[in-house]
Design a protein around this motif. Structure first.
Motif: not given
Length: 386
Positions: A29, A32-34, A36, A156-157, A225, A228, A230
């Motif tokens: 995550n 993918v999220e941070i 990219k 946070n992460y 991916e 999806r 979470s």
């Protein structure tokens, strides 16, 4: 339970698996999220993660200058450092670097862990010890997964990586001051050992590495991916897996003694064929989650490969062969994530079809296992209560 080597390996196993579990739970995550990253980049990152495993044979040369148990402690320290740096280096290059650092610690500990287990515990007890350690990984992963829920609620992460990595590193420092050794253990060969009579062990170990990559890389990436999932959903699945492993791990060790390696490995490979075909064809989020739990359940059966080697191997070969085995385990594992990542871009099903084919091959080779023809001379027995 008072055996110093068992206690030493138990604590370090908990640290290694707990830290890795937190890293693995949020890394996809985070990437993918941070960061990219796409499927191809994720494949490259995971191939880089396996390079230290491919170079695990070098542990033989490291233990020329430091004791094997010291290497285990240093590996845990390095694992913690790699984890704590991850959140502060979110670039693609940064992820590759921190993943390699973390991986050096993780893989070199696993190499020494496997070697020390079969050195210090005899053929009947080693499978029980491996089962208990596998059960401990389930418990530590359960605690680690719960920590993800807690830490990600407040932090946070980057901060979550920092806290978890620091805890692992502190345990590594503690281990540097421990001495769980037994002077009566057979001295180990300080060179690379390759023997024809170990060929089935080599092949099954190699195929196990490919299976592990599909499980740890593409099954999770499929959920994140394609379906999806979470962070909380992935974490929930990990928690379910860990509860299953906590209870199943010790039972697997006992089952090896009762049923034998060939039968257990055959059951595993038949199940994996069905699991990989399911990953490729099923389009239900719930069903994929169930398959992942089943996949994780059969992951425990791979300890039978190591107990098989212990029963056919010469005592002085244990450390070298475990290191060589780790390298062999990663021959396919280094290339498969990168190749699979590019195949993923064409069709996400392709890596899972590869997994099904490799499981068929492993099933065939497992039928060659014949423990009764192995050298049955027992090693020195060590009790867990001494």
């Amino acid at each position: 339970m008072k055996n110093p080597m068992f206690r030493f390996l138990l604590v370090l196993t908990i640290a290694s698996n707990g830290g890795f579990q937190i890293w693995r739970t949020i890394f996809n995550n985070f990437a993918v999220e941070i960061s990219k990253v796409d499927g191809a980049q994720m494949g490259i990152i995971n191939s880089a993660r396996e390079i230290p495993g491919f170079l695990a044979f070098a542990a033989i040369y490291v233990i020329l200058v430091i004791k094997e148990y010291r290497l285990a402690a240093l590996s845990i320290l390095l694992l913690g450092v790699g984890i704590l740096l991850t959140g502060y280096m979110p670039s693609y290059a940064g992820l590759i670097f921190t993943t390699i650092v973390m991986s050096v610690g993780f893989h070199y500990f696993e190499t020494t862990n496997q070697s020390l287990t079969i050195q210090y515990f005899d053929k009947k007890l080693s499978s029980v010890v491996m089962g208990r350690l596998r059960g401990a990984t389930g418990l530590s992963s359960l605690v680690a997964t719960g920590m993800v829920y807690l830490l990600m609620y407040y932090l946070n992460y980057a901060q979550t990586f920092l806290v978890s990595g620091l805890l692992v590193a502190l345990i590594g420092i503690w281990a540097l001051f421990e001495n769980p050794t037994d002077k009566n253990i057979v001295p180990q060969a300080k060179k690379i050992v390759l023997k024809k009579k170990y060929w089935v062990f080599y092949i099954l170990t190699c195929l196990s590495g490919a299976r592990r990559q599909i499980f740890t890389v593409f099954a999770i990436f499929l959920m994140v991916e394609h379906f999806r999932f979470s962070v909380s959903e992935v974490t929930t699945l990990f928690m379910i897996n860990n509860v299953v492993n906590f209870f199943l791990g010790p039972a697997i060790g006992k089952a090896i003694n009762s049923w034998g390696e060939r039968k257990l490995l055959s059951i595993e490979y038949v199940a994996l064929i069905a699991v990989f075909v399911g990953y490729a064809l099923i389009d239900s989020k719930l069903a994929i989650g169930i398959l992942y739990v089943v996949d994780s359940l059969f992951f425990n059966f791979d300890i039978a490969i190591r107990t098989y080697f212990q029963k056919i191997g010469e005592k002085a070969d244990f450390a070298s062969t475990m290191a060589v085995g780790f390298t062999i385990n990663h021959i396919i594992a280094v290339a498969l994530p990168a190749i699979g990542g590019y195949l993923w871009l064409m069709n996400y099903q392709y890596p899972f079809w590869i997994g099904a084919v490799l499981s068929v091959a492993a099933l065939g080779f497992a039928q060659v296992i014949k423990i009764e023809h192995a050298n049955e001379a027992e090693g020195r027995g060590v009790s867990l209560d001494k």
